[in-house]
Write a protein that holds these residues in place. Sequence first.
Motif, PDB file in Angstrom:
ATOM      1  N   ASN A  74       0.808  -1.218   0.000  1.00  8.76           N
ATOM      2  CA  ASN A  74       0.000   0.000   0.000  1.00  8.76           C
ATOM      3  C   ASN A  74       0.843   1.270   0.000  1.00  8.76           C
ATOM      4  OD1 ASN A  74      -2.226  -1.663   0.149  1.00  8.76           O
ATOM      5  ND2 ASN A  74      -2.494  -1.412   2.359  1.00  8.76           N
ATOM      6  N   TYR A  75       2.143   1.102  -0.160  1.00 10.66           N
ATOM      7  CA  TYR A  75       3.037   2.246  -0.045  1.00 10.66           C
ATOM      8  C   TYR A  75       4.040   2.289  -1.193  1.00 10.66           C
ATOM      9  CZ  TYR A  75       1.328   2.958   4.676  1.00 10.66           C
ATOM     10  OH  TYR A  75       0.529   3.203   5.750  1.00 10.66           O
ATOM     11  N   ALA A  76       4.365   3.509  -1.597  1.00 10.07           N
ATOM     12  CA  ALA A  76       5.508   3.737  -2.466  1.00 10.07           C
ATOM     13  C   ALA A  76       6.714   4.005  -1.568  1.00 10.07           C
ATOM     14  CB  ALA A  76       5.244   4.933  -3.370  1.00 10.07           C
ATOM     15  N   MET A  77       7.893   3.747  -2.112  1.00  6.74           N
ATOM     16  CA  MET A  77       9.091   3.954  -1.305  1.00  6.74           C
ATOM     17  C   MET A  77      10.093   4.794  -2.073  1.00  6.74           C
ATOM     18  SD  MET A  77       9.508   0.298   0.651  1.00  6.74           S
ATOM     19  CE  MET A  77      10.558   1.051   1.920  1.00  6.74           C
ATOM     20  N   THR A  78      11.001   5.392  -1.326  1.00  7.77           N
ATOM     21  CA  THR A  78      11.907   6.334  -1.961  1.00  7.77           C
ATOM     22  C   THR A  78      13.246   6.372  -1.247  1.00  7.77           C
ATOM     23  OG1 THR A  78      11.941   8.583  -2.881  1.00  7.77           O
ATOM     24  CG2 THR A  78      11.381   8.367  -0.566  1.00  7.77           C
ATOM     25  N   TRP A  79      14.234   6.926  -1.919  1.00 10.65           N
ATOM     26  CA  TRP A  79      15.526   7.263  -1.329  1.00 10.65           C
ATOM     27  C   TRP A  79      15.717   8.774  -1.465  1.00 10.65           C
ATOM     28  CZ3 TRP A  79      18.600   4.017   1.378  1.00 10.65           C
ATOM     29  CH2 TRP A  79      18.413   2.642   1.216  1.00 10.65           C
ATOM     30  N   VAL A  80      16.138   9.375  -0.366  1.00  7.51           N
ATOM     31  CA  VAL A  80      16.416  10.810  -0.300  1.00  7.51           C
ATOM     32  C   VAL A  80      17.787  10.971   0.334  1.00  7.51           C
ATOM     33  CG1 VAL A  80      15.729  12.977   0.800  1.00  7.51           C
ATOM     34  CG2 VAL A  80      13.984  11.485  -0.177  1.00  7.51           C
ATOM     35  N   ARG A  81      18.546  11.966  -0.078  1.00  5.30           N
ATOM     36  CA  ARG A  81      19.856  12.181   0.534  1.00  5.30           C
ATOM     37  C   ARG A  81      20.003  13.613   1.014  1.00  5.30           C
ATOM     38  NH1 ARG A  81      23.678  11.455  -4.864  1.00  5.30           N
ATOM     39  NH2 ARG A  81      23.091  13.398  -5.925  1.00  5.30           N
ATOM     40  N   LEU A  82      20.838  13.765   2.019  1.00  2.17           N
ATOM     41  CA  LEU A  82      21.118  15.073   2.590  1.00  2.17           C
ATOM     42  C   LEU A  82      22.608  15.214   2.778  1.00  2.17           C
ATOM     43  CD1 LEU A  82      20.212  17.742   3.846  1.00  2.17           C
ATOM     44  CD2 LEU A  82      20.021  16.552   6.044  1.00  2.17           C
ATOM     45  N   ALA A  83      23.170  16.243   2.146  1.00  2.00           N
ATOM     46  CA  ALA A  83      24.592  16.526   2.282  1.00  2.00           C
ATOM     47  C   ALA A  83      24.768  17.776   3.139  1.00  2.00           C
ATOM     48  CB  ALA A  83      25.218  16.724   0.910  1.00  2.00           C
ATOM     49  N   PRO A  84      25.900  17.883   3.842  1.00  2.00           N
ATOM     50  CA  PRO A  84      26.138  19.064   4.682  1.00  2.00           C
ATOM     51  C   PRO A  84      26.052  20.348   3.871  1.00  2.00           C
ATOM     52  CG  PRO A  84      27.734  17.357   5.153  1.00  2.00           C
ATOM     53  CD  PRO A  84      26.970  16.893   3.946  1.00  2.00           C
ATOM     54  N   GLY A  85      25.318  21.309   4.377  1.00  2.00           N
ATOM     55  CA  GLY A  85      25.206  22.586   3.703  1.00  2.00           C
ATOM     56  C   GLY A  85      24.268  22.597   2.518  1.00  2.00           C
ATOM     57  N   LYS A  86      23.605  21.490   2.278  1.00  2.07           N
ATOM     58  CA  LYS A  86      22.682  21.406   1.134  1.00  2.07           C
ATOM     59  C   LYS A  86      21.284  21.026   1.617  1.00  2.07           C
ATOM     60  CE  LYS A  86      26.222  20.001  -2.193  1.00  2.07           C
ATOM     61  NZ  LYS A  86      26.597  19.014  -3.236  1.00  2.07           N
ATOM     62  N   VAL A  87      20.316  21.230   0.744  1.00  2.00           N
ATOM     63  CA  VAL A  87      18.955  20.803   1.069  1.00  2.00           C
ATOM     64  C   VAL A  87      18.801  19.341   0.698  1.00  2.00           C
ATOM     65  CG1 VAL A  87      18.009  23.110   0.736  1.00  2.00           C
ATOM     66  CG2 VAL A  87      18.081  21.518  -1.192  1.00  2.00           C
ATOM     67  N   ASN A  88      17.775  18.730   1.268  1.00  2.00           N
ATOM     68  CA  ASN A  88      17.480  17.342   0.913  1.00  2.00           C
ATOM     69  C   ASN A  88      17.280  17.211  -0.595  1.00  2.00           C
ATOM     70  OD1 ASN A  88      17.463  16.860   3.644  1.00  2.00           O
ATOM     71  ND2 ASN A  88      15.541  15.722   3.609  1.00  2.00           N
ATOM     72  N   GLU A  89      17.721  16.089  -1.121  1.00  2.00           N
ATOM     73  CA  GLU A  89      17.553  15.818  -2.548  1.00  2.00           C
ATOM     74  C   GLU A  89      16.911  14.460  -2.732  1.00  2.00           C
ATOM     75  OE1 GLU A  89      21.179  15.333  -4.731  1.00  2.00           O
ATOM     76  OE2 GLU A  89      20.201  15.406  -6.692  1.00  2.00           O
ATOM     77  N   TRP A  90      15.781  14.445  -3.396  1.00  2.00           N
ATOM     78  CA  TRP A  90      15.180  13.168  -3.747  1.00  2.00           C
ATOM     79  C   TRP A  90      16.081  12.471  -4.767  1.00  2.00           C
ATOM     80  CZ3 TRP A  90      13.338  12.156  -8.796  1.00  2.00           C
ATOM     81  CH2 TRP A  90      12.840  10.856  -8.950  1.00  2.00           C
ATOM     82  N   VAL A  91      16.287  11.168  -4.617  1.00  2.00           N
ATOM     83  CA  VAL A  91      17.236  10.429  -5.430  1.00  2.00           C
ATOM     84  C   VAL A  91      16.541   9.410  -6.336  1.00  2.00           C
ATOM     85  CG1 VAL A  91      19.162   8.803  -5.363  1.00  2.00           C
ATOM     86  CG2 VAL A  91      19.098  10.715  -3.772  1.00  2.00           C
ATOM     87  N   ALA A  92      15.719   8.544  -5.717  1.00  2.00           N
ATOM     88  CA  ALA A  92      15.122   7.455  -6.487  1.00  2.00           C
ATOM     89  C   ALA A  92      13.799   7.045  -5.860  1.00  2.00           C
ATOM     90  CB  ALA A  92      16.057   6.245  -6.533  1.00  2.00           C
TER      91      ALA A  92
END
Length: 125
Positions: free
Chosen positions: A31-49
């Motif tokens: 019932n759910y979609a899943m994702t990968w998100v990354r966060l680097a120092p000094g940057k905003v979160n970035e959706w990856v996959a």
Amino acid sequence: QVQLVESGGASVQPGASLRLSCAYSGFPVDNYAMTWVRLAPGKVNEWVAALYRNGGDTDYADSVKDRFTVSRDRSKNTMYLLMENLKPEDSAMYFCGACSGYVCRDPRPDRYDFWGQGTQVTVSS
């Protein structure tokens, strides 16, 4: 109890490959979609996959397309992110999340129903 537990992060050299894992439990994953998100120092979160709720369709950010592959092993209750040809700019804390939509691409953790604690990837020579 819902759990999302990431693992597999490491320090590697440019050009190397890594496979991240997201072990999930406690909720009906169909019932759910899943994702990968990354966060680097000094940057905003970035959706990856993204892995669509159907468990088969995928989508990727332009920055990782053709280098990263998301997949899921239902028998192991685990989602994976295979990262190839890693670059220094891929260095970040990687998080997995689950949302009740058909697909989730939002980089903000509060948009997800469930969220993991992250695993660190460092790419440096």
